[in-house]
Design an enzyme around this catalytic site. Structure first.
Site, PDB file in Angstrom:
ATOM      1  N   SER A   1      54.808  43.319  43.409  1.00 46.85           N
ATOM      2  CA  SER A   1      54.397  44.197  42.051  1.00 46.85           C
ATOM      3  C   SER A   1      55.496  45.196  42.273  1.00 46.85           C
ATOM      4  O   SER A   1      56.223  45.921  43.079  1.00 46.85           O
ATOM      5  CB  SER A   1      53.107  44.950  42.538  1.00 46.85           C
ATOM      6  N   TYR A  45      47.445  50.070  47.437  1.00 49.75           N
ATOM      7  CA  TYR A  45      47.720  48.730  46.896  1.00 49.75           C
ATOM      8  C   TYR A  45      49.242  48.550  47.004  1.00 49.75           C
ATOM      9  O   TYR A  45      49.971  47.626  47.041  1.00 49.75           O
ATOM     10  CB  TYR A  45      47.172  48.905  45.491  1.00 49.75           C
TER      11      TYR A  45
HETATM   12  P1  NAD Z   1      43.260  39.536  37.579  1.00 47.67           P
HETATM   13  O1  NAD Z   1      42.229  40.809  37.797  1.00 47.67           O
HETATM   14  O2  NAD Z   1      43.281  39.045  36.045  1.00 47.67           O
HETATM   15  O3  NAD Z   1      43.184  38.267  38.464  1.00 47.67           O
HETATM   16  C1  NAD Z   1      42.818  38.433  39.782  1.00 47.67           C
HETATM   17  C2  NAD Z   1      42.533  37.073  40.272  1.00 47.67           C
HETATM   18  O4  NAD Z   1      42.273  37.276  41.768  1.00 47.67           O
HETATM   19  C3  NAD Z   1      41.198  36.492  39.876  1.00 47.67           C
HETATM   20  O5  NAD Z   1      41.591  34.981  39.685  1.00 47.67           O
HETATM   21  C4  NAD Z   1      40.172  36.722  40.617  1.00 47.67           C
HETATM   22  O6  NAD Z   1      39.074  35.790  40.776  1.00 47.67           O
HETATM   23  C5  NAD Z   1      41.070  36.419  41.943  1.00 47.67           C
HETATM   24  N1  NAD Z   1      40.290  37.127  43.010  1.00 47.67           N
HETATM   25  C6  NAD Z   1      40.125  38.597  43.292  1.00 47.67           C
HETATM   26  N2  NAD Z   1      39.665  38.767  44.480  1.00 47.67           N
HETATM   27  C7  NAD Z   1      39.627  37.561  45.239  1.00 47.67           C
HETATM   28  C8  NAD Z   1      39.162  37.096  46.485  1.00 47.67           C
HETATM   29  N3  NAD Z   1      38.784  38.031  47.320  1.00 47.67           N
HETATM   30  N4  NAD Z   1      39.307  35.982  46.926  1.00 47.67           N
HETATM   31  C9  NAD Z   1      39.883  35.112  45.841  1.00 47.67           C
HETATM   32  N5  NAD Z   1      40.060  35.345  44.875  1.00 47.67           N
HETATM   33  C10 NAD Z   1      39.925  36.726  44.472  1.00 47.67           C
HETATM   34  O7  NAD Z   1      44.571  40.308  37.871  1.00 47.67           O
HETATM   35  P2  NAD Z   1      46.097  39.665  37.800  1.00 47.67           P
HETATM   36  O8  NAD Z   1      46.745  40.881  36.882  1.00 47.67           O
HETATM   37  O9  NAD Z   1      46.116  38.444  36.850  1.00 47.67           O
HETATM   38  O10 NAD Z   1      46.820  39.752  38.924  1.00 47.67           O
HETATM   39  C11 NAD Z   1      47.192  38.655  39.699  1.00 47.67           C
HETATM   40  C12 NAD Z   1      48.113  39.199  40.925  1.00 47.67           C
HETATM   41  O11 NAD Z   1      49.259  39.889  40.247  1.00 47.67           O
HETATM   42  C13 NAD Z   1      47.411  40.222  41.951  1.00 47.67           C
HETATM   43  O12 NAD Z   1      48.107  39.906  43.137  1.00 47.67           O
HETATM   44  C14 NAD Z   1      48.153  41.458  41.360  1.00 47.67           C
HETATM   45  O13 NAD Z   1      47.993  42.419  42.336  1.00 47.67           O
HETATM   46  C15 NAD Z   1      49.433  41.206  40.909  1.00 47.67           C
HETATM   47  N6  NAD Z   1      49.991  41.930  39.811  1.00 47.67           N
HETATM   48  C16 NAD Z   1      49.337  42.322  38.711  1.00 47.67           C
HETATM   49  C17 NAD Z   1      50.132  43.103  37.826  1.00 47.67           C
HETATM   50  C18 NAD Z   1      49.463  43.453  36.446  1.00 47.67           C
HETATM   51  O14 NAD Z   1      50.083  44.194  35.620  1.00 47.67           O
HETATM   52  N7  NAD Z   1      48.472  42.857  35.842  1.00 47.67           N
HETATM   53  C19 NAD Z   1      51.187  43.751  38.113  1.00 47.67           C
HETATM   54  C20 NAD Z   1      51.827  43.543  39.453  1.00 47.67           C
HETATM   55  C21 NAD Z   1      51.154  42.629  40.305  1.00 47.67           C
END
Ligand code: NAD
Length: 261
Positions: A153, A167
């Site tokens: 991230s 985080y």
């Molecule tokens: P999101 O909330 O849309 O998706 C998260 C996914 O993780 C979902 O499919 C959920 O079911 C799953 N999940 C959550 N807890 C879980 C658990 N305990 N066991 C199994 N699955 C679990 O979020 P996103 O934005 O798609 O994020 C995906 C990744 O990208 C994450 O690691 C997040 O930290 C990272 N990220 C996101 C952003 C952003 O701006 N959206 C930025 C940097 C990093």
């Protein structure tokens, strides 16, 4: 137009946390390459059958595996179930993660510490640990590198926004632990790379007002949030031995210019 990575056809690709957002878009992109793809979440998303049918129709094979990756048992169960279905693992994508909540330093208690680190650190370490013998086997059998790609991230570089210190630190930990894995597992034919998103328009940002969203957009040279689909090609690149067989230990920032390390 779809990017084309022909060597990903039939690859066995496990994407953790892929019921929505970046994980789902990535899993769907691998299916379009003809890969055999494992979706995962704590429980099956609504319309899971439609999602899987869409991935099949686009040329891939796909199955859903319920597992809570905050616990080591959940990580082990996921790997066992995926291997029982597809016979091994060629590519592991550690995508499951999230904020859990926002708490300033003085409000962080043991329960919050455990929840954030279990989801963002334990899950990646244990899933990778249990996948390791299968990744080794994949490399040995195919003569091509196997691949672990974890989702970092921008917060891992900057420290994270309000209430997101743990985080951000968890993601920085991830950026760091990959370096150790590169040092000690490259000889086994496994590559470790990180896709580090900026601000991507997913449920992750559901707590933000329109005003905050506009302020963030204005701080990004591209002038907008990223889309989940715009993250997926970076994973295809790192998974493809033909494209990135000599690339390991790298962080690819996909962030519209929001942060330049
Ligand atoms: P999101 O909330 O849309 O998706 C998260 C996914 O993780 C979902 O499919 C959920 O079911 C799953 N999940 C959550 N807890 C879980 C658990 N305990 N066991 C199994 N699955 C679990 O979020 P996103 O934005 O798609 O994020 C995906 C990744 O990208 C994450 O690691 C997040 O930290 C990272 N990220 C996101 C952003 C952003 O701006 N959206 C930025 C940097 C990093």
């Amino acid at each position: 137009m779809t990017a084309s990575f022909p060597d990903l056809k039939d690859k066995r690709v496990l994407v953790t946390g892929s019921t929505m957002g970046i994980g789902l878009a990535t899993a769907q992109a691998f299916a379009r390459q003809g890969a055999r793809v494992g979706l995962n979440g704590r429980k099956a998303p609504q319309h899971v059958d439609d999602i899987l049918a869409g991935m099949h129709a686009n040329g891939g094979q796909a199955a859903f595996f319920a597992a809570d990756l905050s616990s080591s048992d959940g990580c082990a169960q996921l790997i066992d179930a995926f291997v029982a279905r597809f016979g091994g693992i060629d590519v592991l994508i550690n995508n499951a993660g999230g904020l859990v909540g926002r708490k300033p330093l003085e409000a962080i208690d043991d329960a919050f510490f455990d929840a954030v680190t279990d989801l963002n650190m334990r899950s990646v370490l244990m899933t990778t640990r249990f996948a390791l013998p299968h990744l080794r086997e994949s490399a040995k059998r195919s003569g091509q590198t196997a691949s672990v790609i974890s989702v970092g991230s921008i917060a891992g570089h900057t420290g994270g926004g309000p209430g997101a210190s743990l985080y951000g630190a968890s993601k920085a930990w991830l950026h760091n632990i990959h370096k150790n894995w590169v040092d000690f597992h490259t000889a086994e034919g496994i590559r470790f790379n990180i896709v580090s998103p900026g601000t991507v328009d997913t449920a992750f940002h559901a707590d933000k007002t329109e005003e905050v969203r506009q302020r963030i957009s204005a701080s990004i040279p591209m002038g907008r949030f990223g889309k989940a689909e715009e993250m997926a090609p970076a994973f295809l690149f790192f998974a493809s031995h033909v494209c990135s067989g000599y690339v390991t230990g790298q962080i690819l920032d996909v962030n519209g210019g929001q942060y330049m390390p």
